[in-house]
Design a protein around this motif. Structure first.
Motif, PDB file in Angstrom:
ATOM      1  N   SER A   1       5.106  11.343  -4.734  1.00 31.14           N
ATOM      2  CA  SER A   1       5.831  10.081  -4.542  1.00 31.14           C
ATOM      3  C   SER A   1       6.344   9.519  -5.866  1.00 31.14           C
ATOM      4  CB  SER A   1       4.919   9.051  -3.866  1.00 31.14           C
ATOM      5  OG  SER A   1       3.904   8.652  -4.768  1.00 31.14           O
TER       6      SER A   1
ATOM      7  N   ARG B   1       4.352   8.443  -8.310  1.00 34.53           N
ATOM      8  CA  ARG B   1       3.399   7.519  -8.930  1.00 34.53           C
ATOM      9  C   ARG B   1       2.426   8.269  -9.836  1.00 34.53           C
ATOM     10  NH1 ARG B   1       0.821   3.085  -5.029  1.00 34.53           N
ATOM     11  NH2 ARG B   1      -0.044   2.502  -7.052  1.00 34.53           N
TER      12      ARG B   1
ATOM     13  N   TYR C   1      -1.502   8.140 -11.213  1.00 30.64           N
ATOM     14  CA  TYR C   1      -2.838   7.560 -11.075  1.00 30.64           C
ATOM     15  C   TYR C   1      -3.662   8.039 -12.254  1.00 30.64           C
ATOM     16  CZ  TYR C   1      -1.384   6.551  -6.338  1.00 30.64           C
ATOM     17  OH  TYR C   1      -0.691   6.071  -5.241  1.00 30.64           O
TER      18      TYR C   1
ATOM     19  N   ALA D   1      -6.007   8.328  -6.245  1.00 32.46           N
ATOM     20  CA  ALA D   1      -4.754   8.692  -5.566  1.00 32.46           C
ATOM     21  C   ALA D   1      -4.977   8.873  -4.064  1.00 32.46           C
ATOM     22  CB  ALA D   1      -4.182   9.971  -6.177  1.00 32.46           C
TER      23      ALA D   1
ATOM     24  N   GLU E   1      -5.422   5.928  -1.955  1.00 27.54           N
ATOM     25  CA  GLU E   1      -4.215   5.114  -1.761  1.00 27.54           C
ATOM     26  C   GLU E   1      -3.199   5.863  -0.903  1.00 27.54           C
ATOM     27  OE1 GLU E   1      -2.919   2.393  -4.398  1.00 27.54           O
ATOM     28  OE2 GLU E   1      -4.925   2.016  -5.166  1.00 27.54           O
TER      29      GLU E   1
ATOM     30  N   GLU F   1      -2.303   9.197  -1.101  1.00 24.94           N
ATOM     31  CA  GLU F   1      -1.578  10.300  -1.743  1.00 24.94           C
ATOM     32  C   GLU F   1      -2.335  11.618  -1.571  1.00 24.94           C
ATOM     33  OE1 GLU F   1       1.296   9.874  -3.391  1.00 24.94           O
ATOM     34  OE2 GLU F   1       1.337   7.826  -4.150  1.00 24.94           O
TER      35      GLU F   1
END
Ligand code: THU
Length: 140
Positions: free
Chosen positions: A38, A40, A42, A66, A69, A71
């Motif tokens: 995505s 992002r 972490y 991750a 959340e 992922e």
């Protein structure tokens, strides 16, 4: 696949996070930064404990942050230590749960890239989740 810019960004993020390492017993601070599909990042640090075996490594903290959340697709993880230490066996196994192609960047605190490899290369002949799934189905 991984641009130079992303490589540097990940190493920088791991280096930044490393200052929060809680390592009063070993004195060996580790920072990790995990890039997900995505986009992002972490981060994670090692968190030690007076009861030594309860210590957790930086890489697993990053993975668990991750996953917790939402992922599950990982692109790369950077690990930064004083001397370019490689991820331990437990962290390799945990990373492998989410893919063997995840790129692993191993760097030292001076930002030197010591190694660029993959989870698959770091964990040959791994114990795979497919094996557990088959056993479970067979016993139903
Ligand atoms: N450590 C990590 O955080 N990651 C690894 O892959 C290897 C070891 C930590 C655990 C402990 O806090 C310290 O480094 C010394 O073993």
């Amino acid at each position: 696949m991984l641009t130079d810019e992303l490589r540097e960004k990940l190493i920088e993020a791991a280096l930044e996070a490393r200052r929060w390492a809680y390592a009063p017993y070993s004195g060996y601070s580790v920072g990790a930064a995990l890039l997900t599909a995505s986009g992002r990042i972490y981060d994670g640090v090692n968190v030690e404990n007076a009861s030594y075996p309860n210590t957790i490594c930086a890489e697993r903290v990053a993975v668990f942050k991750a996953v917790s959340e939402g992922e599950r697709e990982f692109i790369a993880i950077a690990v930064v230590t004083s001397n370019g230490g490689a991820p331990c066996g437990a962290c390799r196994q945990v990373l492998s749960e989410f893919g063997f192609d995840t790129i692993v960047l191993i760097a030292d605190e001076r930002r030197n890239l010591v190694a660029e490899t993959t989870v698959g290369e770091l964990l040959p002949r791994a114990f795979r989740k497919e094996q557990v799934v088959k056993e479970t189905r067979a016993s139903v």
